[in-house]
Design an enzyme around this catalytic site. Structure first.
Site, PDB file in Angstrom:
ATOM      1  N   HIS A   1     -19.375  12.941  -4.084  1.00 54.49           N
ATOM      2  CA  HIS A   1     -18.329  13.916  -4.171  1.00 54.49           C
ATOM      3  C   HIS A   1     -16.904  13.198  -4.650  1.00 54.49           C
ATOM      4  O   HIS A   1     -16.106  11.658  -3.830  1.00 54.49           O
ATOM      5  CB  HIS A   1     -17.960  14.715  -2.865  1.00 54.49           C
ATOM      6  CG  HIS A   1     -19.215  15.478  -2.151  1.00 54.49           C
ATOM      7  ND1 HIS A   1     -20.621  14.723  -1.592  1.00 54.49           N
ATOM      8  CD2 HIS A   1     -19.509  16.762  -2.406  1.00 54.49           C
ATOM      9  CE1 HIS A   1     -20.963  16.108  -1.358  1.00 54.49           C
ATOM     10  NE2 HIS A   1     -20.647  16.681  -1.873  1.00 54.49           N
TER      11      HIS A   1
ATOM     12  N   ASP B   1     -22.697   8.456  -1.416  1.00 44.96           N
ATOM     13  CA  ASP B   1     -21.827   9.806  -1.523  1.00 44.96           C
ATOM     14  C   ASP B   1     -21.004   9.879  -2.943  1.00 44.96           C
ATOM     15  O   ASP B   1     -20.761   9.221  -2.975  1.00 44.96           O
ATOM     16  CB  ASP B   1     -20.427  10.472  -0.439  1.00 44.96           C
ATOM     17  CG  ASP B   1     -20.039  11.275  -0.317  1.00 44.96           C
ATOM     18  OD1 ASP B   1     -20.208  11.996  -0.879  1.00 44.96           O
ATOM     19  OD2 ASP B   1     -19.593  11.876   1.251  1.00 44.96           O
TER      20      ASP B   1
ATOM     21  N   SER C   1     -21.860  10.618   5.125  1.00 44.83           N
ATOM     22  CA  SER C   1     -21.113   9.358   5.246  1.00 44.83           C
ATOM     23  C   SER C   1     -19.771   8.527   6.582  1.00 44.83           C
ATOM     24  O   SER C   1     -19.387   7.967   6.440  1.00 44.83           O
ATOM     25  CB  SER C   1     -20.607  10.062   4.626  1.00 44.83           C
ATOM     26  OG  SER C   1     -20.931  10.167   3.147  1.00 44.83           O
TER      27      SER C   1
HETATM   28 CO1  B1M Z   1     -21.916  18.670  -1.854  1.00 44.02          CO
HETATM   29  N1  B1M Z   1     -22.364  19.032   0.183  1.00 44.02           N
HETATM   30  N2  B1M Z   1     -23.736  17.949  -2.285  1.00 44.02           N
HETATM   31  N3  B1M Z   1     -21.721  18.524  -4.024  1.00 44.02           N
HETATM   32  N4  B1M Z   1     -20.704  19.804  -2.123  1.00 44.02           N
HETATM   33  C1  B1M Z   1     -21.060  19.709   0.655  1.00 44.02           C
HETATM   34  C2  B1M Z   1     -19.775  18.766   1.166  1.00 44.02           C
HETATM   35  C3  B1M Z   1     -21.330  20.415   1.223  1.00 44.02           C
HETATM   36  C4  B1M Z   1     -20.705  20.777   2.613  1.00 44.02           C
HETATM   37  C5  B1M Z   1     -22.032  21.703   0.975  1.00 44.02           C
HETATM   38  C6  B1M Z   1     -22.471  22.432   1.975  1.00 44.02           C
HETATM   39  O1  B1M Z   1     -23.859  22.456   2.619  1.00 44.02           O
HETATM   40  N5  B1M Z   1     -21.612  24.056   1.996  1.00 44.02           N
HETATM   41  C7  B1M Z   1     -22.600  19.330   1.863  1.00 44.02           C
HETATM   42  C8  B1M Z   1     -22.956  18.380   3.066  1.00 44.02           C
HETATM   43  C9  B1M Z   1     -23.511  18.516   4.027  1.00 44.02           C
HETATM   44  C10 B1M Z   1     -23.717  17.849   5.231  1.00 44.02           C
HETATM   45  O2  B1M Z   1     -23.262  17.003   4.604  1.00 44.02           O
HETATM   46  N6  B1M Z   1     -23.759  17.942   6.677  1.00 44.02           N
HETATM   47  C11 B1M Z   1     -23.064  19.346   0.547  1.00 44.02           C
HETATM   48  C12 B1M Z   1     -23.863  18.836   0.045  1.00 44.02           C
HETATM   49  C13 B1M Z   1     -25.852  18.621   0.991  1.00 44.02           C
HETATM   50  C14 B1M Z   1     -24.939  18.040  -1.115  1.00 44.02           C
HETATM   51  C15 B1M Z   1     -26.204  17.527  -1.822  1.00 44.02           C
HETATM   52  C16 B1M Z   1     -26.465  16.413  -0.883  1.00 44.02           C
HETATM   53  C17 B1M Z   1     -27.268  18.761  -2.547  1.00 44.02           C
HETATM   54  C18 B1M Z   1     -28.510  17.746  -2.496  1.00 44.02           C
HETATM   55  O3  B1M Z   1     -28.533  17.274  -3.649  1.00 44.02           O
HETATM   56  N7  B1M Z   1     -29.084  18.901  -2.346  1.00 44.02           N
HETATM   57  C19 B1M Z   1     -25.742  16.504  -2.513  1.00 44.02           C
HETATM   58  C20 B1M Z   1     -25.058  14.887  -2.283  1.00 44.02           C
HETATM   59  C21 B1M Z   1     -25.090  14.090  -3.046  1.00 44.02           C
HETATM   60  C22 B1M Z   1     -25.044  13.089  -3.044  1.00 44.02           C
HETATM   61  O4  B1M Z   1     -23.419  12.673  -2.276  1.00 44.02           O
HETATM   62  N8  B1M Z   1     -25.354  11.916  -1.937  1.00 44.02           N
HETATM   63  C23 B1M Z   1     -24.720  17.079  -2.900  1.00 44.02           C
HETATM   64  C24 B1M Z   1     -23.676  17.181  -4.659  1.00 44.02           C
HETATM   65  C25 B1M Z   1     -22.614  17.727  -4.721  1.00 44.02           C
HETATM   66  C26 B1M Z   1     -22.463  18.299  -6.257  1.00 44.02           C
HETATM   67  C27 B1M Z   1     -22.586  17.020  -6.932  1.00 44.02           C
HETATM   68  C28 B1M Z   1     -23.059  19.651  -7.072  1.00 44.02           C
HETATM   69  C29 B1M Z   1     -21.196  18.181  -6.210  1.00 44.02           C
HETATM   70  C30 B1M Z   1     -19.979  17.355  -6.284  1.00 44.02           C
HETATM   71  C31 B1M Z   1     -19.181  17.346  -7.459  1.00 44.02           C
HETATM   72  C32 B1M Z   1     -17.941  16.279  -7.192  1.00 44.02           C
HETATM   73  O5  B1M Z   1     -17.178  16.230  -6.491  1.00 44.02           O
HETATM   74  N9  B1M Z   1     -17.819  15.441  -8.257  1.00 44.02           N
HETATM   75  C33 B1M Z   1     -21.222  19.278  -4.647  1.00 44.02           C
HETATM   76  C34 B1M Z   1     -19.645  20.304  -4.533  1.00 44.02           C
HETATM   77  C35 B1M Z   1     -18.112  20.671  -5.587  1.00 44.02           C
HETATM   78  C36 B1M Z   1     -19.521  20.019  -3.079  1.00 44.02           C
HETATM   79  C37 B1M Z   1     -18.783  21.035  -2.517  1.00 44.02           C
HETATM   80  C38 B1M Z   1     -19.409  22.840  -2.262  1.00 44.02           C
HETATM   81  C39 B1M Z   1     -17.866  21.483  -2.548  1.00 44.02           C
HETATM   82  C40 B1M Z   1     -16.491  19.316  -2.336  1.00 44.02           C
HETATM   83  C41 B1M Z   1     -15.797  19.512  -2.677  1.00 44.02           C
HETATM   84  O6  B1M Z   1     -14.439  19.195  -4.048  1.00 44.02           O
HETATM   85  N10 B1M Z   1     -14.398  20.087  -2.009  1.00 44.02           N
HETATM   86  C42 B1M Z   1     -19.009  20.890  -0.684  1.00 44.02           C
HETATM   87  C43 B1M Z   1     -18.532  21.705   0.564  1.00 44.02           C
HETATM   88  C44 B1M Z   1     -17.578  21.809   1.472  1.00 44.02           C
HETATM   89  O7  B1M Z   1     -16.380  20.709   1.113  1.00 44.02           O
HETATM   90  N11 B1M Z   1     -17.021  22.286   2.344  1.00 44.02           N
HETATM   91  C45 B1M Z   1     -20.234  20.582  -0.556  1.00 44.02           C
HETATM   92  C46 B1M Z   1     -12.495  20.259  -2.481  1.00 44.02           C
HETATM   93  C47 B1M Z   1     -12.396  19.207  -2.461  1.00 44.02           C
HETATM   94  C48 B1M Z   1     -11.467  18.996  -3.283  1.00 44.02           C
HETATM   95  O8  B1M Z   1     -12.550  18.674  -1.035  1.00 44.02           O
HETATM   96  O9  B1M Z   1     -13.628  16.692  -1.129  1.00 44.02           O
HETATM   97  O10 B1M Z   1     -12.831  17.887   1.616  1.00 44.02           O
HETATM   98  P1  B1M Z   1     -12.802  17.534  -0.059  1.00 44.02           P
HETATM   99  O11 B1M Z   1     -11.035  16.954  -0.202  1.00 44.02           O
HETATM  100  C49 B1M Z   1      -9.820  17.445   0.912  1.00 44.02           C
HETATM  101  C50 B1M Z   1     -10.067  16.585   1.521  1.00 44.02           C
HETATM  102  O12 B1M Z   1     -11.306  16.684   3.126  1.00 44.02           O
HETATM  103  C51 B1M Z   1      -9.247  15.988   1.538  1.00 44.02           C
HETATM  104  O13 B1M Z   1      -8.191  16.408   0.237  1.00 44.02           O
HETATM  105  C52 B1M Z   1      -8.935  17.301   0.173  1.00 44.02           C
HETATM  106  C53 B1M Z   1      -7.676  18.201   0.112  1.00 44.02           C
HETATM  107  O14 B1M Z   1      -6.378  17.508  -0.619  1.00 44.02           O
HETATM  108  N12 B1M Z   1      -9.124  14.191   1.593  1.00 44.02           N
HETATM  109  C54 B1M Z   1      -8.920  12.945   2.165  1.00 44.02           C
HETATM  110  C55 B1M Z   1     -10.827  14.350   0.881  1.00 44.02           C
HETATM  111  N13 B1M Z   1     -10.425  12.732   0.836  1.00 44.02           N
HETATM  112  C56 B1M Z   1      -9.897  12.172   1.030  1.00 44.02           C
HETATM  113  C57 B1M Z   1      -8.900  11.025   1.143  1.00 44.02           C
HETATM  114  C58 B1M Z   1      -8.142  10.479   2.046  1.00 44.02           C
HETATM  115  C59 B1M Z   1      -7.487  11.524   2.498  1.00 44.02           C
HETATM  116  C60 B1M Z   1      -7.541  12.938   2.444  1.00 44.02           C
HETATM  117  O15 B1M Z   1      -8.248   9.400   2.611  1.00 44.02           O
HETATM  118  C61 B1M Z   1      -8.584   8.496   2.123  1.00 44.02           C
END
Ligand code: B1M
Length: 216
Positions: free
Chosen positions: A101, A99, A152
């Site tokens: 992200h 992963d 993940s």
């Molecule tokens: Co990707 N991606 N992405 N992506 N991406 C998602 C997660 C996805 C939901 C988008 C969608 O389809 N709507 C989807 C997953 C679907 C699934 O698994 N069912 C997805 C996909 C499919 C993919 C790829 C597979 C796409 C592809 O290649 N075809 C690929 C994956 C590659 C891989 O991982 N092997 C991919 C790639 C990418 C980018 C590289 C382009 C980029 C990431 C860049 C980076 O992180 N450096 C990206 C992004 C930006 C997203 C979305 C649009 C936004 C994620 C984000 O940063 N959110 C995302 C859509 C979504 O999440 N709905 C998506 C903002 C961030 C602050 O939120 O990380 O949730 P989050 O963190 C929150 C809480 O969750 C929590 O605290 C934060 C807020 O305070 N939290 C924790 C997180 N970790 C924590 C740990 C803790 C405590 C709290 O304690 C340990």
């Protein structure tokens, strides 16, 4: 556009020209944390929706992510630090194997380390062996795993079982977070598998609260 909407729009468009000036203007009106939570994360949510519905292609998502990172880096010095450097405990933090992200994980790092903890941030795609090694080396008080892909959640499950197998579950409480998880999934499907404590954190603040609870 009003400033808050403009900031969210910058994230959606991946447009960082004039970003710092907009952020400085926002900082004059409200705390850095509110800018992240209210404005910037709203933009990231829209990006997720657009990507999920096929209206936005991956390179543009990447640009949005880069803009988000620049914005958070600009705001980081303005985040309130309470008890910084107080040595409250150590968290080893990683995005799990497979992963990439890391925006959410890095927010957890910022919030937890700004509140008196040492955070060892291992980065992305970390195998459980690297997580365990770092936890042992740094005498961690807890392990934090982040993951956004559905697959993940399975990796996290395997990691918990691996910690059990290594006899480390009693030693390391585990915090889990990331958009792929839900509280019921962690509480009902994962917690029972782990011989130690495992908790779900909805956001970085809950991560901090859980660290405080672990160290209490
Ligand atoms: Co990707 N991606 N992405 N992506 N991406 C998602 C997660 C996805 C939901 C988008 C969608 O389809 N709507 C989807 C997953 C679907 C699934 O698994 N069912 C997805 C996909 C499919 C993919 C790829 C597979 C796409 C592809 O290649 N075809 C690929 C994956 C590659 C891989 O991982 N092997 C991919 C790639 C990418 C980018 C590289 C382009 C980029 C990431 C860049 C980076 O992180 N450096 C990206 C992004 C930006 C997203 C979305 C649009 C936004 C994620 C984000 O940063 N959110 C995302 C859509 C979504 O999440 N709905 C998506 C903002 C961030 C602050 O939120 O990380 O949730 P989050 O963190 C929150 C809480 O969750 C929590 O605290 C934060 C807020 O305070 N939290 C924790 C997180 N970790 C924590 C740990 C803790 C405590 C709290 O304690 C340990």
């Amino acid at each position: 556009l009003p400033l808050a909407e403009r900031l969210a729009r910058r994230i959606v468009d991946g447009n960082d020209k004039g970003l710092d000036a907009d952020l400085d203007e926002a900082l004059a009106a409200k705390p850095a944390l509110e800018i992240i939570n209210d404005d910037l994360l709203g933009g990231m949510r829209t990006v997720g929706e657009l990507f999920g519905s096929g209206q936005m292609q991956l390179p543009f998502v990447l640009q949005s992510a880069e803009t988000m990172k620049k914005a958070v880096a600009h705001l980081e010095p303005h985040l309130d630090a309470s008890d910084a450097g107080a040595g409250k405990g150590t968290l080893v933090l990683a995005t799990v194997k497979g992963d990439v992200h890391d925006i959410g994980k890095n927010l957890v790092d910022i919030i937890v380390s700004n509140n008196g903890y040492t955070v060892v941030n291992l980065g992305i795609k970390q195998p459980v062996s690297a997580i365990v090694e770092a936890a042992e080396e740094h005498h961690a008080d807890a392990i934090g795993m982040s993951g956004l892909l559905v697959k993940s959640t399975l990796v996290m499950k395997d990691n918990l079982l691996e910690l059990n197998a290594r006899g480390l579950a009693g030693r390391y409480p585990v915090l889990l977070g990331g958009a792929a998880l839900t509280r019921p999934f962690v509480d009902e499907d994962l917690a029972g598998l782990y011989d130690g404590t495992v908790r779900y954190a909805r956001d970085a603040f809950e991560g901090l609260e859980l660290m405080d609870a672990i160290m209490a």
